[in-house]
Design a protein around this motif. Structure first.
Motif, PDB file in Angstrom:
ATOM      1  N   ASP B   8      14.347 126.378 -12.344  1.00 28.56           N
ATOM      2  CA  ASP B   8      15.010 125.959 -11.114  1.00 28.56           C
ATOM      3  C   ASP B   8      16.519 126.062 -11.273  1.00 28.56           C
ATOM      4  OD1 ASP B   8      15.308 124.822  -8.551  1.00 28.56           O
ATOM      5  OD2 ASP B   8      15.802 122.898  -9.522  1.00 28.56           O
ATOM      6  N   PHE B   9      16.987 125.623 -12.447  1.00 24.88           N
ATOM      7  CA  PHE B   9      18.431 125.670 -12.693  1.00 24.88           C
ATOM      8  C   PHE B   9      18.932 127.103 -12.668  1.00 24.88           C
ATOM      9  CE2 PHE B   9      21.946 126.194 -15.666  1.00 24.88           C
ATOM     10  CZ  PHE B   9      22.866 125.379 -15.041  1.00 24.88           C
ATOM     11  N   LYS B  10      18.128 128.008 -13.260  1.00 26.15           N
ATOM     12  CA  LYS B  10      18.516 129.423 -13.313  1.00 26.15           C
ATOM     13  C   LYS B  10      18.687 129.968 -11.894  1.00 26.15           C
ATOM     14  CE  LYS B  10      17.056 133.613 -15.443  1.00 26.15           C
ATOM     15  NZ  LYS B  10      15.809 134.301 -15.696  1.00 26.15           N
ATOM     16  N   HIS B  11      17.719 129.632 -11.031  1.00 28.06           N
ATOM     17  CA  HIS B  11      17.805 130.126  -9.650  1.00 28.06           C
ATOM     18  C   HIS B  11      19.043 129.590  -8.960  1.00 28.06           C
ATOM     19  CE1 HIS B  11      14.217 132.403  -9.491  1.00 28.06           C
ATOM     20  NE2 HIS B  11      13.443 131.386  -9.871  1.00 28.06           N
ATOM     21  N   ARG B  12      19.250 128.298  -9.167  1.00 26.41           N
ATOM     22  CA  ARG B  12      20.392 127.684  -8.487  1.00 26.41           C
ATOM     23  C   ARG B  12      21.697 128.290  -8.998  1.00 26.41           C
ATOM     24  NH1 ARG B  12      20.963 121.854  -9.085  1.00 26.41           N
ATOM     25  NH2 ARG B  12      19.492 121.962 -10.802  1.00 26.41           N
ATOM     26  N   LEU B  13      21.738 128.533 -10.314  1.00 26.46           N
ATOM     27  CA  LEU B  13      22.940 129.137 -10.896  1.00 26.46           C
ATOM     28  C   LEU B  13      23.189 130.515 -10.298  1.00 26.46           C
ATOM     29  CD1 LEU B  13      25.164 128.934 -13.068  1.00 26.46           C
ATOM     30  CD2 LEU B  13      23.615 130.129 -14.593  1.00 26.46           C
ATOM     31  N   GLU B  14      22.085 131.290 -10.202  1.00 25.88           N
ATOM     32  CA  GLU B  14      22.217 132.630  -9.642  1.00 25.88           C
ATOM     33  C   GLU B  14      22.710 132.587  -8.214  1.00 25.88           C
ATOM     34  OE1 GLU B  14      18.745 135.197  -9.928  1.00 25.88           O
ATOM     35  OE2 GLU B  14      19.106 135.201 -12.098  1.00 25.88           O
ATOM     36  N   ALA B  15      22.128 131.666  -7.447  1.00 21.73           N
ATOM     37  CA  ALA B  15      22.514 131.550  -6.042  1.00 21.73           C
ATOM     38  C   ALA B  15      23.995 131.178  -5.924  1.00 21.73           C
ATOM     39  CB  ALA B  15      21.654 130.504  -5.342  1.00 21.73           C
ATOM     40  N   ALA B  16      24.402 130.245  -6.777  1.00 23.83           N
ATOM     41  CA  ALA B  16      25.797 129.806  -6.725  1.00 23.83           C
ATOM     42  C   ALA B  16      26.729 130.942  -7.113  1.00 23.83           C
ATOM     43  CB  ALA B  16      25.999 128.620  -7.669  1.00 23.83           C
ATOM     44  N   GLN B  17      26.312 131.729  -8.123  1.00 26.81           N
ATOM     45  CA  GLN B  17      27.168 132.841  -8.551  1.00 26.81           C
ATOM     46  C   GLN B  17      27.229 133.926  -7.500  1.00 26.81           C
ATOM     47  OE1 GLN B  17      25.526 133.703 -12.361  1.00 26.81           O
ATOM     48  NE2 GLN B  17      27.233 132.740 -13.421  1.00 26.81           N
ATOM     49  N   ASN B  18      26.085 134.170  -6.854  1.00 23.23           N
ATOM     50  CA  ASN B  18      26.091 135.197  -5.809  1.00 23.23           C
ATOM     51  C   ASN B  18      26.997 134.798  -4.651  1.00 23.23           C
ATOM     52  OD1 ASN B  18      24.511 137.153  -6.963  1.00 23.23           O
ATOM     53  ND2 ASN B  18      22.610 136.172  -6.290  1.00 23.23           N
ATOM     54  N   ALA B  19      27.003 133.491  -4.381  1.00 27.20           N
ATOM     55  CA  ALA B  19      27.847 133.019  -3.281  1.00 27.20           C
ATOM     56  C   ALA B  19      29.311 133.245  -3.595  1.00 27.20           C
ATOM     57  CB  ALA B  19      27.581 131.536  -3.040  1.00 27.20           C
ATOM     58  N   HIS B  20      29.657 133.243  -4.911  1.00 27.75           N
ATOM     59  CA  HIS B  20      31.059 133.399  -5.291  1.00 27.75           C
ATOM     60  C   HIS B  20      31.471 134.841  -5.457  1.00 27.75           C
ATOM     61  CE1 HIS B  20      32.872 129.529  -5.717  1.00 27.75           C
ATOM     62  NE2 HIS B  20      31.720 129.050  -6.141  1.00 27.75           N
ATOM     63  N   LYS B  21      30.500 135.750  -5.446  1.00 26.33           N
ATOM     64  CA  LYS B  21      30.826 137.154  -5.663  1.00 26.33           C
ATOM     65  C   LYS B  21      31.724 137.669  -4.555  1.00 26.33           C
ATOM     66  CE  LYS B  21      27.544 139.325  -8.591  1.00 26.33           C
ATOM     67  NZ  LYS B  21      26.164 139.676  -8.690  1.00 26.33           N
ATOM     68  N   PRO B  22      32.729 138.463  -4.905  1.00 32.61           N
ATOM     69  CA  PRO B  22      33.592 139.018  -3.865  1.00 32.61           C
ATOM     70  C   PRO B  22      32.778 139.949  -2.966  1.00 32.61           C
ATOM     71  CG  PRO B  22      34.059 140.042  -5.993  1.00 32.61           C
ATOM     72  CD  PRO B  22      33.128 138.902  -6.242  1.00 32.61           C
ATOM     73  N   LYS B  23      32.901 139.750  -1.680  1.00 35.32           N
ATOM     74  CA  LYS B  23      32.081 140.525  -0.765  1.00 35.32           C
ATOM     75  C   LYS B  23      32.810 141.767  -0.265  1.00 35.32           C
ATOM     76  CE  LYS B  23      29.589 136.539   0.919  1.00 35.32           C
ATOM     77  NZ  LYS B  23      30.634 135.516   0.926  1.00 35.32           N
TER      78      LYS B  23
END
Lengths: 251, 149
Positions: B8-23
């Motif tokens: 669960d933590f891994k998913h949340r981490l990924e989601a948080a990192q994707n949200a921070h990725k420059p678009k």
């Protein structure tokens, strides 16, 4: 309406009784010189603040300093390669000077030194001459093969060589004119539009409403100009590294 | 790994990192495009002007008005086109490399990816300290790797 070019006028800061002319040169301390002193002092201050309390986990100022350093280091590393390392301090100084001059120039009353070709051309010429000398010292006469790309048939040489020489000689010009034109255009544009706002505000209510609209249009332009200020400092530095690359690697 | 809590933590981490990725914001892309256009345009004008200037200078020196001016003007135009084409090709190659790097990034999201400095160390190499050490001959030193991106 205020003259949009007045902001670029160079004037003496101190009116001393001493003669400041040395031969044909007037060496008075001008507002441009004052602005440059402020630019250098501020750049030193920011980078000094970044270095003074160096920690493994960087503080705010240190993060800014490291980001700038990384950026220029990356530019030199990618464009020149290993041989560019001794020249890194110069590129760092160059980038910081232009960046701070451009960004400070965006503030009201501050004189934009990079909006004068005289300074830009001086910097560009310095780079151009240094790069040429570096190339000549490293490669001797072989340096001139820069003007005849590989695989050019011999009968094309009389055409290709003048073209390449002109393109080489136009480097300092295009380097300086690009920076100067970008800074000048942005500042004149802002001043002219701001002049519209003042003129419209003096009119009847309908025009005043139009003035508010014009004023709100200024905001994105200011944002764009800040972007241009950073971008032009970046482009100037990266092109200087590319020129050094050409001199060191000859294609 | 099989612990659901960590998954669960891994998913949340990924989601948080994707949200921070420059678009790859459109605004800065268009501003960069404007910069590139301006660069090519100014290079063009300057090359013609320099050719013209060299011609005028040679004419004055040799007293051959207007021949050198005409010839060098033509060469200046040729140099301008050469510069413009060269710059455009280079920008094209850079844009292509950036696009490829972006798609590669999306295929394999790098956990250590730093959002702000995507250009500095892309291949998962971590730059130690400020990027270069005093040891010049260290082959593992990031300075030596010429990351083409």
């Amino acid at each position: 309406m205020a003259d949009p070019m007045k902001q670029f006028q160079v004037s003496k800061v101190f009116d001393t009784a001493h003669p400041t002319e040395f031969g044909p040169f007037d060496l008075s301390f001008t507002n441009s010189a004052l602005a440059m002193v402020v630019v250098v002092a501020l750049a030193l201050l920011v980078m000094g603040a970044a270095a003074v309390r160096a920690a493994v986990v960087p503080g705010r100022m240190q993060a800014v300093g490291e980001m700038l350093y990384d950026m220029v280091a990356g530019m030199v590393r990618e464009n020149v390669g290993k041989e560019g390392r001794p020249y890194f301090p110069f590129f760092m100084a160059l980038f910081l000077f232009i960046l701070f001059a451009n960004v400070l120039g965006m503030f009201p009353v501050f004189f934009t030194v990079t909006s004068h070709v005289a300074l830009n051309f001086f910097i560009a010429m310095m780079i151009f001459l240094a790069v040429t000398v570096i190339g000549l010292v490293r490669h001797g006469g072989h340096f001139f093969s820069l003007f005849l790309p590989h695989g050019t048939p011999w009968y094309m040489a009389p055409i290709i060589i003048p073209i390449e020489v002109i393109s080489y000689l136009s480097r300092p010009m295009s380097l300086s004119v690009r920076l100067f034109a970008n800074m000048l255009v942005g500042h004149v544009l802002l001043k002219v539009i701001a002049g519209f706002v003042i003129s419209l505000a003096a009119g009847p209510i309908v025009l005043q409403a139009l003035g508010v609209l014009t004023f709100s249009a200024l905001l994105p332009i200011v944002a764009l100009e800040f972007l241009v200020a950073g971008l032009q400092a970046y482009i100037f530095t990266i092109l200087a590294t590319v020129y050094l690359h050409d001199a060191i690697h000859l294609h | 790994m099989s612990d659901p809590k960590f998954d669960d933590f891994k998913h949340r981490l990924e989601a948080a990192q994707n949200a921070h990725k420059p678009k790859a914001s459109k605004r800065s892309a268009s501003a960069a495009g404007m910069g590139a256009g301006m660069r090519i345009a100014i290079d063009f004008v300057v090359a013609v002007a320099v050719g013209f200037g060299i011609g005028l200078g040679l004419d004055r020196l040799l007293g051959t008005k207007p021949w050198f001016m005409l010839v060098m003007f033509a060469f200046g135009i040729a140099a301008a086109f050469r510069n413009a084409i060269r710059t455009a090709e280079k920008l094209d190659a850079e844009a292509k490399a950036r696009r490829e790097a972006e798609t590669a990034n999306q295929a394999a999201p790098d956990v250590n990816h730093l959002p702000a400095s995507a250009t500095v160390s892309e291949q998962g190499q971590k730059t130690h300290g400020l990027g270069w050490s005093d040891d010049e001959d260290d082959e593992n030193e990031p300075w030596i790797h010429e990351s083409k991106n």
